[in-house]
Design a protein around this motif. Structure first.
Motif, short mmCIF file in Angstrom:
data_model
loop_
_atom_site.label_atom_id
_atom_site.label_comp_id
_atom_site.label_asym_id
_atom_site.label_seq_id
_atom_site.Cartn_x
_atom_site.Cartn_y
_atom_site.Cartn_z
N ALA A 46 1.11 -0.42 -5.03
CA ALA A 46 0.69 0.98 -4.98
C ALA A 46 2.10 1.73 -4.16
O ALA A 46 2.47 2.75 -4.58
CB ALA A 46 -0.53 1.52 -4.39
N GLY A 113 0.09 9.20 0.83
CA GLY A 113 -0.21 10.24 -0.16
C GLY A 113 0.59 11.56 0.39
O GLY A 113 1.00 12.27 -0.54
N LEU A 196 0.14 13.33 -8.69
CA LEU A 196 -0.84 12.20 -9.13
C LEU A 196 -0.25 10.94 -8.76
O LEU A 196 -1.05 9.97 -8.41
CB LEU A 196 -0.53 11.93 -10.80
CG LEU A 196 -1.19 13.32 -11.45
CD1 LEU A 196 -1.06 13.16 -13.01
CD2 LEU A 196 -2.83 13.28 -11.35
N VAL A 197 1.09 10.76 -8.49
CA VAL A 197 1.44 9.53 -7.62
C VAL A 197 1.07 9.44 -6.35
O VAL A 197 0.51 8.36 -5.82
CB VAL A 197 3.07 9.59 -7.71
CG1 VAL A 197 3.46 8.20 -6.91
CG2 VAL A 197 3.49 9.29 -9.21
N TYR A 200 -2.62 8.48 -6.20
CA TYR A 200 -2.69 7.19 -6.60
C TYR A 200 -2.47 6.20 -5.52
O TYR A 200 -3.39 5.35 -5.32
CB TYR A 200 -1.70 6.64 -7.77
CG TYR A 200 -1.33 5.32 -7.94
CD1 TYR A 200 -2.13 4.46 -8.50
CD2 TYR A 200 -0.14 4.90 -7.42
CE1 TYR A 200 -1.76 2.87 -8.71
CE2 TYR A 200 0.33 3.71 -7.67
CZ TYR A 200 -0.50 2.65 -8.15
OH TYR A 200 -0.24 1.44 -8.16
N MET A 201 -1.58 6.52 -4.69
CA MET A 201 -1.33 5.74 -3.38
C MET A 201 -2.46 5.92 -2.50
O MET A 201 -3.02 4.88 -1.96
CB MET A 201 0.03 6.19 -3.09
CG MET A 201 1.11 5.61 -3.55
SD MET A 201 2.80 5.79 -2.61
CE MET A 201 2.97 7.73 -2.65
N VAL A 203 -5.61 6.48 -3.00
CA VAL A 203 -7.09 5.77 -3.53
C VAL A 203 -6.84 4.36 -3.45
O VAL A 203 -7.57 3.65 -2.64
CB VAL A 203 -7.33 6.34 -4.94
CG1 VAL A 203 -8.55 5.62 -5.31
CG2 VAL A 203 -7.63 7.93 -4.95
N VAL A 204 -5.89 3.93 -3.96
CA VAL A 204 -5.67 2.51 -4.06
C VAL A 204 -5.56 1.78 -2.55
O VAL A 204 -6.12 0.87 -2.21
CB VAL A 204 -4.32 1.90 -4.72
CG1 VAL A 204 -4.10 0.55 -4.97
CG2 VAL A 204 -4.60 2.31 -6.17
#
Length: 462
Positions: A46, A113, A196-197, A200-201, A203-204
């Motif tokens: 991620a 994030g 969005l990137v 994504y980081m 959350v993962v």
């Protein structure tokens, strides 16, 4: 109500090294230790977009914010400084039980994030340095250091290939984003995509980190007899080439051996070369008049091979030795620099992709080798600190491979920069020939021995 924890024994070998045996991963965390391969891998996957996707996003940053190439790559350099600098203090805090692996990962998720949210929403260069380079770099560094050390602790008897596999996620995880940034990113959709990137980081990494847990110090898998493992080099080919550390070295003891400082110097040099290749391959491809697909593909090939190569060299190092593998990897990295320069200057797209492949092999495979060499030489108990010290070399190499390299490109052109990178990569390979595992001092017994009776510690059920 209280329940007793599983009984364990502590065995001491002829060098005085202690092995804690008897507890299974299910006893300690309620699941297989395989989770401590896949969870770190997913988290590394991620956050890889920070380092390996940067070259593909730079041109949009320049167009949208009016930044220069040097501005953009100083952002990457300062990011690399903080990403590397946090490894040692985070390791010390973990080893002193002040910060848990879970806490380090959750902090890393939030900060990572923030890094992408910052450049998505602000075109101010100072804000970008604070949010992306300082906070984002710190977050990615927490994730990287915690993940690498987690694998070594749960797989002390077979760390090479697994460390390489987890480390590989830090490279090829960026591949989808390289193509997105190269083909779709423009000032009109810039904010949405980068937000969005960042999400994504967040959350993962957050989900993975919530499930992290360290084993006890000196822990050893119940199904592997450490006495037989140490003695039986015929059955254990990896052990014959990569003998276990003679003792558990503290950071100061590791420094005094001279081997940790030598590793640090080697990593300063090759780390700068690696970051130079990652940062400038797409700009050099464009300067060589290759189309956007070839430019993105060269970066994609570099990232994929950089990541998969880390797992492969981990497997190879288990068989021919980690120091020997490291030397060959650095030679490949040097050859790749000269090859990329030649193919770019001759406008040969096929050769450019081939040498991008070799850049991927040589430009990242050394990281898991150093990550495995450190516990091989100095033991696992202080690995978070010891590897943190070695990895801190990247904060120097990061400056060289980013901002300083941009200045060299501006002054000497790509030819001068790639020639310099190839020459200093060869120097790093030469220095690895002097690496030797520290030997124990004093008298040695011939057989491992029990250090005490079977013990059990009660714990409170939750």
């Amino acid at each position: 109500m209280t329940v007793a924890s599983p009984a364990y024994q502590e065995l001491t070998d002829h060098n005085g090294r202690v092995y804690r045996v008897g507890e299974t991963p299910h006893d300690l965390m309620g699941r297989s230790r395989t989770w401590m391969v896949w969870l770190p891998w997913a988290a590394m996957f991620a956050v890889s977009v920070f380092e390996y996707g940067w070259g593909a996003v730079v041109s949009t940053l320049e167009d949208k914010n009016g930044w220069t190439l040097t501005d953009a790559f100083w952002l990457a350099s300062i990011w690399a400084v903080f990403q590397a600098a946090v490894a040692f203090p985070a390791g010390r805090l973990r080893e002193k039980n002040i910060v848990s692996a879970r806490a380090a990962m959750l902090a890393g998720a939030v900060l990572s994030g923030i890094g992408y949210f910052t450049i998505a929403t602000s075109g101010n260069l100072l804000v970008a340095f604070i949010g992306y380079s300082v906070l984002g770099g710190t977050g990615a560094g927490l994730v990287y250091a915690t993940c690498i050390n987690m694998v070594g602790k749960w797989f002390p008897e077979k760390r090479g290939a697994r460390t390489g596999f987890v480390n590989g996620g830090f490279a090829y995880g960026a591949v989808p984003f390289i193509y997105i940034f190269s083909s779709l990113l423009h000032p009109g959709n810039y904010t949405m995509i980068l937000d969005l990137v960042g999400l994504y980081m967040l959350v993962v990494v957050g989900i993975c980190g919530f499930l992290f847990r360290d084993p006890p110090k000196n822990w050893w898998p119940k199904e592997v007899d450490p006495v037989d493992w140490v003695r039986n080099t015929k059955k254990n080919a990896s052990l014959a080439k990569n003998p276990p550390a003679a003792k558990q070295h503290s950071p100061m003891e590791a420094i005094r051996t001279g081997m940790l400082p030598l590793m640090w110097v080697c990593l300063v040099i090759i780390g700068g070369v690696s970051l130079f290749g990652i940062n400038f391959q797409v700009p050099f491809a464009k300067a060589s008049h290759f189309g956007p697909f070839i430019a993105a593909s060269s970066a994609g090939v570099l990232s994929i091979v950089n990541g998969t190569g880390r797992a492969v060299v981990g497997w190879v190092s288990d068989r021919i030795g980690r120091r020997q593998t490291l030397t060959w990897v650095l030679v490949i990295a040097a050859v790749a620099q000269f090859g990329v320069l030649y193919s770019g200057n001759t406008h040969n797209q096929t050769l450019f992709l081939i040498f991008a492949f070799l850049t991927g092999v040589g430009g990242g495979a050394f990281y898991p080798l150093f990550a495995s060499l450190v516990p091989d030489y100095f033991g696992e108990n202080h690995n978070a600190s010891n590897y943190g010290l070695v990895y801190s070399a990247k904060l120097v190499g990061g400056v060289g491979g980013g901002g300083l390299a941009a200045g060299i490109v501006s002054a000497w052109g790509y030819s001068g920069a790639y020639m310099l990178a190839g020459c200093i990569a060869l120097l790093s390979a030469l220095l690895t020939l002097f690496l030797r595992q520290p030997k124990p001092g004093g008298s040695q017994a011939t057989e491992p021995r029990f250090s005490g009776p079977l013990t059990s510690t009660p714990r409170t059920a939750t």
